[in-house]
Design a protein around this motif. Structure first.
Motif, PDB file in Angstrom:
ATOM      1  N   ASP A 183       0.848  -1.207   0.000  1.00 39.03           N
ATOM      2  CA  ASP A 183       0.000   0.000   0.000  1.00 39.03           C
ATOM      3  C   ASP A 183       0.878   1.251   0.000  1.00 39.03           C
ATOM      4  N   LEU A 184       1.933   1.197   0.831  1.00 45.74           N
ATOM      5  CA  LEU A 184       2.835   2.346   0.920  1.00 45.74           C
ATOM      6  C   LEU A 184       3.564   2.567  -0.401  1.00 45.74           C
ATOM      7  N   ARG A 185       3.928   1.459  -1.062  1.00 47.04           N
ATOM      8  CA  ARG A 185       4.617   1.574  -2.351  1.00 47.04           C
ATOM      9  C   ARG A 185       3.701   2.268  -3.365  1.00 47.04           C
ATOM     10  N   SER A 186       2.409   1.898  -3.332  1.00 47.03           N
ATOM     11  CA  SER A 186       1.547   2.536  -4.327  1.00 47.03           C
ATOM     12  C   SER A 186       1.271   3.999  -3.965  1.00 47.03           C
ATOM     13  N   LEU A 187       1.203   4.319  -2.653  1.00 50.52           N
ATOM     14  CA  LEU A 187       1.087   5.735  -2.263  1.00 50.52           C
ATOM     15  C   LEU A 187       2.326   6.512  -2.726  1.00 50.52           C
ATOM     16  N   ASN A 188       3.488   5.881  -2.578  1.00 46.83           N
ATOM     17  CA  ASN A 188       4.742   6.518  -2.996  1.00 46.83           C
ATOM     18  C   ASN A 188       4.711   6.807  -4.499  1.00 46.83           C
ATOM     19  N   ASN A 189       4.210   5.849  -5.278  1.00 50.31           N
ATOM     20  CA  ASN A 189       4.142   6.040  -6.731  1.00 50.31           C
ATOM     21  C   ASN A 189       3.182   7.171  -7.100  1.00 50.31           C
ATOM     22  N   MET A 190       2.033   7.211  -6.401  1.00 50.02           N
ATOM     23  CA  MET A 190       1.067   8.275  -6.677  1.00 50.02           C
ATOM     24  C   MET A 190       1.674   9.638  -6.337  1.00 50.02           C
ATOM     25  N   HIS A 191       2.401   9.680  -5.209  1.00 47.18           N
ATOM     26  CA  HIS A 191       3.030  10.927  -4.775  1.00 47.18           C
ATOM     27  C   HIS A 191       4.087  11.379  -5.785  1.00 47.18           C
ATOM     28  N   SER A 192       4.859  10.414  -6.304  1.00 46.81           N
ATOM     29  CA  SER A 192       5.888  10.749  -7.293  1.00 46.81           C
ATOM     30  C   SER A 192       5.257  11.339  -8.551  1.00 46.81           C
ATOM     31  N   GLU A 193       4.111  10.757  -8.949  1.00 47.92           N
ATOM     32  CA  GLU A 193       3.421  11.287 -10.134  1.00 47.92           C
ATOM     33  C   GLU A 193       2.981  12.731  -9.903  1.00 47.92           C
ATOM     34  N   GLN A 194       2.477  12.989  -8.679  1.00 46.20           N
ATOM     35  CA  GLN A 194       2.048  14.352  -8.344  1.00 46.20           C
ATOM     36  C   GLN A 194       3.227  15.321  -8.399  1.00 46.20           C
ATOM     37  N   LEU A 195       4.353  14.858  -7.865  1.00 51.73           N
ATOM     38  CA  LEU A 195       5.544  15.724  -7.856  1.00 51.73           C
ATOM     39  C   LEU A 195       6.005  16.041  -9.267  1.00 51.73           C
ATOM     40  N   LEU A 196       5.972  15.006 -10.114  1.00 58.45           N
ATOM     41  CA  LEU A 196       6.432  15.208 -11.486  1.00 58.45           C
ATOM     42  C   LEU A 196       5.484  16.124 -12.246  1.00 58.45           C
ATOM     43  N   ALA A 197       4.182  16.051 -11.880  1.00 60.81           N
ATOM     44  CA  ALA A 197       3.196  16.859 -12.598  1.00 60.81           C
ATOM     45  C   ALA A 197       3.186  18.301 -12.096  1.00 60.81           C
ATOM     46  N   PHE A 198       3.751  18.515 -10.877  1.00 59.94           N
ATOM     47  CA  PHE A 198       3.692  19.859 -10.288  1.00 59.94           C
ATOM     48  C   PHE A 198       4.679  20.791 -10.982  1.00 59.94           C
ATOM     49  N   LYS A 199       4.138  21.909 -11.405  1.00 58.19           N
ATOM     50  CA  LYS A 199       5.021  22.861 -12.099  1.00 58.19           C
ATOM     51  C   LYS A 199       4.880  24.227 -11.449  1.00 58.19           C
ATOM     52  N   VAL A 200       6.007  24.854 -11.199  1.00 56.74           N
ATOM     53  CA  VAL A 200       5.950  26.233 -10.708  1.00 56.74           C
ATOM     54  C   VAL A 200       6.492  27.133 -11.812  1.00 56.74           C
ATOM     55  N   HIS A 201       5.773  28.210 -12.047  1.00 55.49           N
ATOM     56  CA  HIS A 201       6.185  29.099 -13.134  1.00 55.49           C
ATOM     57  C   HIS A 201       6.980  30.268 -12.574  1.00 55.49           C
ATOM     58  N   PRO A 202       8.047  30.643 -13.251  1.00 62.86           N
ATOM     59  CA  PRO A 202       8.881  31.725 -12.734  1.00 62.86           C
ATOM     60  C   PRO A 202       8.141  33.073 -12.726  1.00 62.86           C
TER      61      PRO A 202
ATOM     62  N   SER B   2      13.078  14.682 -14.026  1.00 66.43           N
ATOM     63  CA  SER B   2      12.583  13.351 -14.354  1.00 66.43           C
ATOM     64  C   SER B   2      12.536  12.469 -13.101  1.00 66.43           C
ATOM     65  N   ASP B   3      13.225  12.883 -12.044  1.00 66.16           N
ATOM     66  CA  ASP B   3      13.312  12.072 -10.833  1.00 66.16           C
ATOM     67  C   ASP B   3      12.694  12.861  -9.670  1.00 66.16           C
ATOM     68  N   PRO B   4      11.597  12.354  -9.099  1.00 69.87           N
ATOM     69  CA  PRO B   4      10.931  13.114  -8.037  1.00 69.87           C
ATOM     70  C   PRO B   4      11.851  13.439  -6.866  1.00 69.87           C
ATOM     71  N   ALA B   5      12.772  12.506  -6.546  1.00 70.32           N
ATOM     72  CA  ALA B   5      13.674  12.767  -5.420  1.00 70.32           C
ATOM     73  C   ALA B   5      14.597  13.949  -5.733  1.00 70.32           C
ATOM     74  N   SER B   6      15.039  14.045  -6.987  1.00 74.53           N
ATOM     75  CA  SER B   6      15.888  15.175  -7.376  1.00 74.53           C
ATOM     76  C   SER B   6      15.076  16.454  -7.352  1.00 74.53           C
ATOM     77  N   ASN B   7      13.803  16.315  -7.764  1.00 78.16           N
ATOM     78  CA  ASN B   7      12.900  17.452  -7.792  1.00 78.16           C
ATOM     79  C   ASN B   7      12.858  18.141  -6.429  1.00 78.16           C
ATOM     80  N   LEU B   8      12.895  17.356  -5.367  1.00 77.66           N
ATOM     81  CA  LEU B   8      12.829  17.913  -4.015  1.00 77.66           C
ATOM     82  C   LEU B   8      14.211  18.215  -3.431  1.00 77.66           C
ATOM     83  N   GLY B   9      15.264  17.879  -4.149  1.00 72.23           N
ATOM     84  CA  GLY B   9      16.603  18.054  -3.590  1.00 72.23           C
ATOM     85  C   GLY B   9      16.842  17.085  -2.448  1.00 72.23           C
TER      86      GLY B   9
END
Lengths: 202, 27
Positions: A183-202, B2-9
């Motif tokens: 369960d934790l592994r799948s939460l981790n994967n979902m969280h990683s997807e969110q992080l990758l999708a998150f964009k901050v604009h300058p 490309s790597d979430p861990a790098s994304n967060l430093g």
């Protein structure tokens, strides 16, 4: 143009649209860095962890920090009130967080929290379980998988004997706990997807 | 990123926190 960063490690889910992407990220980093440092300090106290190579210590921590934080911060998720407490101490309802863009990860966090809290683990049990979570993190990139597996086995044995001692009639708790790892592994994967999708604009 | 861990430093924070204690360890 309002932006949101819906993570309880943030002081608030609302982001000031006047601020630059860089400063938003800096502030967020200042919020979660102490929590990551605490995970590292916790890892150092796991018997046998410091005997792994430095590379493998870093790899496990990179892969497992979020999973450890999920276990540690289930207390931020109020299952009864369906609300999440952010770092500032303010609570936000699920409905409010949904309107800010929170999705499946939020639901899954509540499910996980509810099931973990139902096991009523003591402090020592929770700590040992958290150690198992860390050493069970993704193995890719490890130098010495055998050493990590030996450490994982010894911690799982210790967890089993602690649960057996504390709950002699409820050994199913041990099985339920081990089932939390995927369960934790799948939460981790979902969280990683969110992080990758998150964009901050300058 | 490309790597979430790098994304967060994350790696940098982890290495610094790990090394902080390594320096204190007697050889």
């Amino acid at each position: 143009n309002r932006m949101h960063l819906v993570c309880p490690m943030n002081t608030s889910p609302q982001v000031d649209p006047q601020k630059s992407g860089h400063s938003i990220w800096e502030e967020f980093s200042m919020s979660f860095t102490p929590a990551v440092r605490e995970v590292v300090e916790f890892a150092k106290r796991i018997p046998g962890f410091r005997d792994l190579s430095e590379h493998d210590q870093v790899s496990l921590l990179k892969a497992g920090t979020f999973e450890v934080l999920v276990v540690r911060f289930t207390s931020l998720f109020d299952v009864k009130e369906r609300a999440v407490t952010f770092l500032s101490g303010r609570k936000y309802s699920v409905e409010a967080l949904r309107s800010m863009g929170a999705g499946d990860l939020l639901n899954s966090m509540f499910d996980f929290t509810e099931k973990l809290q139902a096991l009523n683990l003591g402090e020592e049990e929770m700590s040992l379980f958290t150690a198992v979570v860390l050493v069970s993190a993704d193995r890719s990139g490890l130098e010495n998988v055998n050493s990590v597996e030996a450490l994982q086995e010894s911690l799982i044995r210790a967890l089993r004997s602690l649960i057996t001692k504390n709950h002699p009639n409820e050994i199913a708790i041990f099985t339920k706990l081990l089932l939390k790892l995927p369960d934790l592994r799948s939460l981790n994967n979902m969280h990683s997807e969110q992080l990758l999708a998150f964009k901050v604009h300058p | 990123f490309s790597d979430p861990a790098s994304n967060l430093g994350l790696e940098d924070i982890i290495r610094k926190a790990l090394m902080g204690n390594m320096e204190e360890r007697p050889e």
